[in-house]
Scaffold this active site. Structure first.
Site, PDB file in Angstrom:
ATOM      1  CB  CYS A 114      34.073  21.493  16.007  1.00 39.99           C
ATOM      2  SG  CYS A 114      35.250  20.178  16.318  1.00 39.99           S
ATOM      3  CG  HIS A 251      34.797  24.771  18.521  1.00 37.77           C
ATOM      4  ND1 HIS A 251      34.303  23.799  19.376  1.00 37.77           N
ATOM      5  CD2 HIS A 251      35.821  24.198  17.825  1.00 37.77           C
ATOM      6  CE1 HIS A 251      35.002  22.690  19.198  1.00 37.77           C
ATOM      7  NE2 HIS A 251      35.920  22.904  18.274  1.00 37.77           N
ATOM      8  CG  ASN A 281      37.741  20.659  20.354  1.00 39.50           C
ATOM      9  OD1 ASN A 281      36.526  20.465  20.306  1.00 39.50           O
ATOM     10  ND2 ASN A 281      38.454  21.004  19.296  1.00 39.50           N
TER      11      ASN A 281
END
Ligand SMILES: CC(C)(COP(=O)(O)OP(=O)(O)OC[C@H]1O[C@@H](n2cnc3c(N)ncnc32)[C@H](O)[C@@H]1OP(=O)(O)O)[C@@H](O)C(=O)NCCC(=O)NCCS
Length: 324
Positions: A114, A251, A281
């Site tokens: 990520c 993020h 996500n």
């Protein structure tokens, strides 16, 4: 050290199928649980498109936004941990899909989960600084649905598929960026995935390996520290104060993580751009999707100063300040 890099264009692509919290009929979960613990209401999941297809749509949109001739692109970096195949890289596949086979291009993938897109931005910024790169296409693209155990309710409800892309150039000298990155490779067990498999989520069978495994609470604690550390470090390196930053793009993992950081660092929550309520996500794609969407909606504008800050498996975390 500060570097000069201009983000000239941004674009993003959503995956084909929208999955609402209420669609998880095979799980012992509820819309209320997912929304209250994560802030996520829906996410997009691919049906037929692979990572390079999503990357292509995001790239075309970024090229259009930048108004450049795609043949000027000399560097393609794709941040992903869910590539179409182990090799060739998504970046090389993307070069072909963009019709740039006869252009001399340095193309490679980068895997920092990520955190990957921030790492790609930092890499390209350094290449631009040295003159190695003049016009770069960087993409964060994921088909996380391939590595989900769709029966693991503590993990699968959090993630989605998608792609976001930037065109970065050496144009001008006023677009200053400062960077920070770190890693804790010994914490691999906290968040890891073994392999890649395509799944039909409507008819998903329990998988025993190859899926994303996560210790949710450990990741949560790490994430709050990682975002706070990332913000502090880049602010210090840039010589700016938080007041001089217009927006922070973290993020997009969990609204509660962002709220914790905001309260811990006494930063107004409005300073954080979020769209995880709709996208979930999307790993390396989450920051460029959030930024490209915010630019398209008129929230991000030329001249603003922003911080991108990511964290993920590795464990890794990184931040960059940049003037748009
Ligand atoms: C995953 C996460 C949402 C779980 O929230 P939490 O408040 O920590 O919840 P817990 O893990 O303590 O679980 C609490 C209970 O909810 C249950 N639960 C887990 N997922 C559930 C779901 N989707 N629906 C209903 N119940 C669920 C658990 O089984 C547990 O039940 P138990 O008390 O009977 O054992 C949270 O830890 C988180 O977001 N962590 C960070 C994850 C992340 O960002 N990962 C990506 C990093 S890049």
């Amino acid at each position: 050290m500060n570097e000069y890099v201009k983000i000239k264009g941004m674009g993003y692509a959503t995956a084909q199928r929208r999955v609402n919290n209420t669609d998880f009929t095979w799980l012992d979960t509820s819309d209320e649980w997912i929304t209250s613990r994560t802030g996520i209401n829906s996410r997009y999941v691919t049906e037929t498109e692979n990572t390079s297809d999503l990357a292509l749509r995001a790239a075309v949109s970024a090229i259009e936004d930048a108004g450049i001739d795609k043949r000027d692109i000399d560097t393609i970096i794709v941040a992903t941990f869910t590539p179409d195949m182990l090799t060739p890289s998504v970046a090389s596949i993307l070069q072909a899909k963009l019709g740039l086979n006869d252009c001399p291009i340095m193309a490679f993938d980068l895997n920092s989960a990520c955190t990957g897109f921030v790492m790609a931005f930092q890499t390209v910024s350094a290449f631009i600084q040295t003159g190695r790169t003049k016009t770069a296409l960087i993409v964060g693209a994921e088909t996380l649905s391939k590595v989900m155990d769709w029966h693991d309710r503590g993990t699968c409800v959090l993630f989605g598929d998608g792609a976001g892309a930037f065109i970065c150039t050496n144009q001008g000298t006023q677009h200053v960026a400062s960077h920070f990155a770190n890693s804790r490779g010994d914490l691999e067990d906290v968040l890891s995935a073994e392999g890649l498999k395509l799944q039909d989520i409507s008819d998903a069978q329990p998988l025993t390996s190859g899926t994303l495994k996560m210790q949710g609470q450990a990741v949560f604690r790490f994430a709050v520290d990682a975002i706070s550390d990332g913000i502090r470090q880049v602010i210090e390196k840039s010589g700016l104060t938080l007041d001089q930053i217009d927006y922070i793009i973290p993020h997009q993992a969990n609204l509660r993580i962002i709220a914790h950081v905001a309260s811990k660092m006494k930063i107004p929550q409005e300073k954080f751009i979020t769209n995880l309520e709709r996208f979930g996500n999307t790993s390396a794609a989450s920051i460029p999707i959030a930024m490209a969407e915010a630019k398209a909606n008129g929230i991000l504008k030329e001249g603003q100063r922003i911080i991108m800050v990511g964290f993920g498996a590795g464990l890794t975390w990184a931040g960059s300040t940049v003037e748009l």
